[in-house]
Design an enzyme around this catalytic site. Structure first.
Site, PDB file in Angstrom:
ATOM      1  N   SER A   7     -36.738  45.708  26.491  1.00  0.00           N
ATOM      2  CA  SER A   7     -36.503  46.244  27.832  1.00  0.00           C
ATOM      3  C   SER A   7     -37.032  45.332  28.926  1.00  0.00           C
ATOM      4  O   SER A   7     -36.498  45.296  30.032  1.00  0.00           O
ATOM      5  CB  SER A   7     -37.152  47.626  27.948  1.00  0.00           C
ATOM      6  OG  SER A   7     -38.546  47.552  27.697  1.00  0.00           O
TER       7      SER A   7
ATOM      8  N   ASP B  87     -44.870  52.651  35.165  1.00  0.00           N
ATOM      9  CA  ASP B  87     -45.239  53.200  33.849  1.00  0.00           C
ATOM     10  C   ASP B  87     -46.294  52.363  33.134  1.00  0.00           C
ATOM     11  O   ASP B  87     -46.655  52.653  31.997  1.00  0.00           O
ATOM     12  CB  ASP B  87     -44.001  53.327  32.960  1.00  0.00           C
ATOM     13  CG  ASP B  87     -43.264  52.003  32.794  1.00  0.00           C
ATOM     14  OD1 ASP B  87     -43.796  50.960  33.243  1.00  0.00           O
ATOM     15  OD2 ASP B  87     -42.153  52.016  32.228  1.00  0.00           O
TER      16      ASP B  87
ATOM     17  N   HIS C  63     -43.515  48.146  32.511  1.00  0.00           N
ATOM     18  CA  HIS C  63     -42.477  47.351  33.170  1.00  0.00           C
ATOM     19  C   HIS C  63     -42.935  46.897  34.550  1.00  0.00           C
ATOM     20  O   HIS C  63     -43.562  47.667  35.293  1.00  0.00           O
ATOM     21  CB  HIS C  63     -41.181  48.157  33.283  1.00  0.00           C
ATOM     22  CG  HIS C  63     -40.627  48.571  31.959  1.00  0.00           C
ATOM     23  ND1 HIS C  63     -40.831  49.835  31.427  1.00  0.00           N
ATOM     24  CD2 HIS C  63     -39.892  47.894  31.043  1.00  0.00           C
ATOM     25  CE1 HIS C  63     -40.231  49.932  30.254  1.00  0.00           C
ATOM     26  NE2 HIS C  63     -39.656  48.754  29.989  1.00  0.00           N
TER      27      HIS C  63
END
Length: 942
Positions: free
Chosen positions: A239, A415, A418
């Site tokens: 991600s 979070d 990221h």
């Protein structure tokens, strides 16, 4: 050995204010023959200085004698003191010794002789100034005089040991040491700026990333598409790599949205630009990722031009941070490393190291992802990938800079895992710089750019300067050998050494070679700073403190160093030098701080540029109007002084003439002024005094000039047709067109006319004795002076308020040509109406004003960097010390170039018309050769 007679009683004491006594005639004993080392041309120049010789921007044509210009600020002040009879101490101290008063061998002896002379001297009354005590004012009794002489002798000692000459030697030593240090650093660390871009840097502000030692270009959409045309870029990973993919794509297409299934492949294609960017979902380094990479290694498959890969956090999360997972990661990346190395031979391959996390914000199912685990995975990846080739450096590049970026910004994460969007954009822009800088070669993107190859003209210039250095060394050796033959011989009767002093004339050829020798060394420094990639460069970053704090600092220095003016006329020579000096210093600070991004500062600096042009109109008009000298010598002298340095830089730095836009601007306006006044009928002050009709004729000339200016300003097509004609196009084109020249000319189109009109009105009022220009007197009567001062202050502040409230640069630029004169005239009146203000000037600012042209031009390459887009870094890691050292060298170089230009002007532009015409023919042939070589270079580039 007897002492010289004491100075005459009328000689002005240093402690006496300048205005408290009448004019003083220098004593005969205070003057002397020039030293044998002084070039004859400089002696000649000393007597040929013309007070009215204004050049608009005072640089090479600085005022003062040639000897004063040669010796510099401190020594020139002492020379002036000699002329005014203020150096009794030096002559008293050095009398009978034959050695300089400040010399190492005669210091103590000079003081003893000075004290002995003061003791023998009878007390005598002296005209002391009001600031002294009353008893001292009544009669000195030796004490006050001794203090003055001690001050004078101390001043000479300081000037002897710290002068502009010694400062330049110190600057030369600094340059040699810095060059040696940077060469050693390049050899030790390597010369690849891409490594610095990928691995190191710091934040200048909240969102401005500064790579170590080089500049990063911010790519626009069109530039990115132009670079990536027909290219395929692949991002492989988890991600975090997906985030980097999105930020990269948004450089090409800002409207691209982050949508769709996040755990699958995401394609992007711009069919118009033929750019393809893919994200391939492989969150772990395992067999799936290996198979994807292995396919690209087959010869039959098209390979991506750029591959960006990286993964680790999923392995930590799924296996709960176990040591077995780390061992498996090492095995998997070991099996992938040879495939990546094979791909790196034909493609650019980057392995992205894992960014740190903000553990406090991590959710429960991510708590096992710690910075300690991330560091262990990164160490494994670096160790394995760098050791994948045994005998050579790995071709797989480590993208570790994102770690540094994340350390500063991870706290802003939503979070904890990221990165915020601004950090991702910085990483994506770094990737774009790594790949595209070597293709597009942006001026302000020095990272990953190789040194540009030498052009034909640069090679010829290097040969010319080398021959000049060799020629001067030959002259120097011959002169030294001849000097040794004149050794002192012993007088058999007295036992003393005697030496015949022979004033050997210095030939113009030797001065020419010496000047070109110095210029060659200076140009080598220019090339090292801005072309050879020897020294580092950094991007600018504006903050209010970086602009306003230096402004306050130089203002304090300027106020501290002040003296009385020699004359108290409006815009006298000292005052105009002062004006140019502080304006130039403000412009320099404006450029190095990047203050152009702050619109109020930009608008005020535009007024300073307009004020330079105003002085151009005022100075040249005054000279032609008063002296009526329209000869070719005057024209050639001004043109040479303005353009010599720029022509040399165009050759050495491979830049077009229009790049140094201010010099073409001043040159064209000088020719406009000359043609306006020289064309029939030639109207000068002497002719107009006999008949007022001539004043009306001159006003008609000025009106016609204004009409032509208005026509060209609002007829862009006509303007471009005129300056697109060959060979004018070679001088005024920039990037293939003359739009930049039209924009620069139009921005200050009326201000030179305003300067000419102001000069005409002022000189007319002065001739009719309307103005009171005596020392300490207001310019007008008290009522009129107070009224004009009030109007000037209000006008000055009104313009500043308007400029500070500007919202749009284009709209403000449109109004600027018409309103800039308001603040300029307001400043002139505020500076000149009060007699006390008109009678003093800042020597600090005036010194810089005399070399303002050289300062403005030299800043492009040896103070700023990347053709003014960045900042030169001589001392990395210490911005304050770097600015101090680079500024010191920069000012010394500018001063030396000013002296070189003065010397060459005397040789190349002689007063004899027949010799001048021959030199002009040679100069014309030189420029024809430049045009031919320029055409050859353009064809070879295309």
């Amino acid at each position: 050995m007897s002492l010289p007679p004491p100075p005459p009683d009328g000689a002005r004491d240093l402690v006496t204010p300048q205005g408290s006594m009448g004019p003083v005639t220098p004593a005969p004993w205070a003057s002397g023959a020039p030293s044998p080392e002084q070039p004859l041309l400089r002696q000649k120049a000393k007597g040929e200085e013309e007070e009215g010789e204004e050049t608009g921007v005072q640089g090479a044509g600085a005022t003062g004698t040639g000897e004063q210009r040669r010796r510099g600020w401190g020594e020139a002040a002492e020379t002036a003191a000699v002329e005014e009879g203020q150096v009794e101490a030096r002559d008293a101290a050095a009398a009978g010794t034959g050695a300089p008063a400040g010399g190492a061998g005669g210091g103590r002896g000079a003081w003893r002789r000075l004290l002995a002379w003061l003791r023998r001297r009878q007390p005598q009354c002296c005209p002391c100034a009001a600031p002294l005590p009353r008893s001292a004012a009544h009669c000195c009794h030796g004490g006050t005089k001794m203090a003055a002489l001690a001050y004078n002798l101390g001043k000479r000692e300081i000037n002897h040991y710290f002068s502009v000459r010694s400062a330049k030697l110190l600057a030369l030593v600094a340059v040699l040491l810095l060059a040696a240090c940077h060469l050693a650093s390049r050899r030790y660390r390597g010369n690849d700026s891409c490594e610095y871009l990928l691995s190191s840097g710091r934040f200048l502000g909240e969102k401005v990333w500064q790579p170590h030692s080089c500049m990063m270009h911010k790519y626009k959409i069109s530039e990115a598409k132009n670079c990536l045309v027909d290219k395929h870029i692949a991002f492989i990973g988890d991600s975090r790599i997906r985030q980097l993919f999105y930020s990269f794509v948004k450089i090409i297409n800002p409207q691209f949205k982050e949508e769709g299934n996040k755990h699958e492949n995401i394609p992007f294609e711009d069919k118009i630009a033929s750019v393809k960017v893919d994200f391939l979902w492989h969150p772990e380094v395992n067999g799936s990722m290996k198979q994807c990479i292995k396919v690209w290694t087959e010869d039959s498959v098209a390979k991506p031009h750029v591959i960006v890969a990286g993964a680790a956090t999923w392995s930590i999360k799924i296996h709960n941070g176990s040591n077995e997972a780390l061992s498996q990661y090492k095995m998997n990346i070991t099996s992938i490393a040879p495939l990546l190395e094979k791909l790196a031979k034909t493609s650019d391959v980057y392995w992205v190291l894992q960014d740190p996390v903000y553990e406090d914000l991590l959710s429960e199912n991510r708590k096992m992802i710690t910075n300690e685990k991330i560091d262990a995975y990164n160490e494994a990846a670096v160790s394995i990938l760098n050791s994948s080739t045994r005998n050579s450096k790995s071709n797989v590049k480590m993208f570790s800079v994102s770690k540094l970026i994340a350390q500063e910004t991870i706290m802003e994460s939503l979070d904890g895992l990221h990165l915020p969007e601004s950090s991702r954009e910085t990483s994506a822009m770094i990737l774009m710089n790594v790949y595209c800088n070597k293709i597009l070669k942006p001026v302000d993107g020095s990272c990953c750019q190789p040194r540009p190859p030498l052009t034909l003209m640069q090679k010829l210039a290097a040969c010319f300067f080398t021959l000049s250095i060799v020629g001067y060394l030959i002259f120097y050796i011959i002169h030294r050998n001849a000097h040794r033959k004149n050794k002192p011989c012993t007088d058999l009767e007295s036992g003393e050494e005697k030496k015949n002093i022979i004033n050997t004339p210095v030939s113009p050829l030797e001065i020419l070679l010496q000047s070109f020798c110095k210029l060659g060394l200076i140009m080598a420094y220019f090339y090292m700073c801005d072309r050879a990639n020897l020294f580092m460069k950094e991007n600018k970053f504006y903050t209010h403190s970086t602009f306003f704090i230096p402004i306050i600092y130089i203002l304090v220095l300027g106020v501290f160093y002040n003296e009385n003016t020699k004359e108290t006329k409006v815009l006298n020579r000292e005052q105009t030098d002062e004006w140019k000096g502080w304006m130039q210093l403000v412009i320099l600070i404006y450029h190095i701080s990047g203050a152009s991004t702050f619109l109020p500062v930009y608008m005020h600096v535009r007024v300073l540029v307009a004020a330079y042009l105003f002085q151009t109109g005022y100075g040249h008009f005054s000279y032609f109007w008063i002296k009526g000298d329209f000869g070719i010598h005057r024209v050639c002298q001004v043109l040479f002084r303005l353009n010599f340095l720029v022509v040399v830089l165009c050759i050495v730095m491979d830049q077009p003439y229009q790049f140094y836009y201010f010099v073409p601007l001043v040159t064209v306006w000088f020719m406009v002024i000359y043609v306006t006044l020289a064309l029939w009928p030639q109207i000068i002050q002497k002719k107009a005094n006999g008949n007022c009709f001539w004043h009306f004729g001159l006003l008609l000339k000025l009106a016609f000039l204004l009409l032509c200016i208005c026509f060209l300003a609002y007829s862009q097509g006509a303007f471009e047709k005129i300056f697109s004609l060959w060979p004018l196009s070679k001088c005024f084109e920039l990037k293939g067109n003359v739009y930049e020249w039209w924009f620069r000319w139009r921005l200050d189109r009326y201000i030179v006319f305003h300067g000419m009109l102001f000069a005409f009105i002022y000189l007319a009022l002065q001739k009719r004795q309307v103005l009171s220009e005596g020392k300490g007197e207001p310019l007008f009567s008290n009522k009129i002076s107070n009224f004009l001062l009030f109007i000037s202050v209000v006008s000055f502040l009104t313009y500043s308020i308007w400029a500070s409230s500007c919202k749009n640069k284009a709209e403000c630029n449109e109004l600027h040509p018409s309103v800039s004169v308001v603040q300029i005239l307001a400043f002139i009146l505020i500076r000149n109406i009060p007699g006390c203000a008109r009678s003093v000037y800042s020597t600090f600012f005036a010194w810089f004003g005399k070399i303002s042209l050289e300062l403005f031009i030299c800043q492009y390459h040896i103070w700023l960097a990347a053709d003014t887009r960045g900042i030169l870094v001589l001392i990395p890691g210490n911005p304050m010390l770097n600015i101090i050292v680079s500024t010191f060298i920069f000012v010394c170089v500018a001063h030396e170039i000013s002296q070189i230009t003065n010397d060459l002007t005397q040789i190349i532009i002689p007063k004899d018309n027949s010799s001048l015409l021959k030199r002009l023919a040679c100069i014309a042939a030189f420029f024809c050769g430049l045009l031919i070589l320029s055409s050859i270079q353009d064809k070879s580039r295309h």
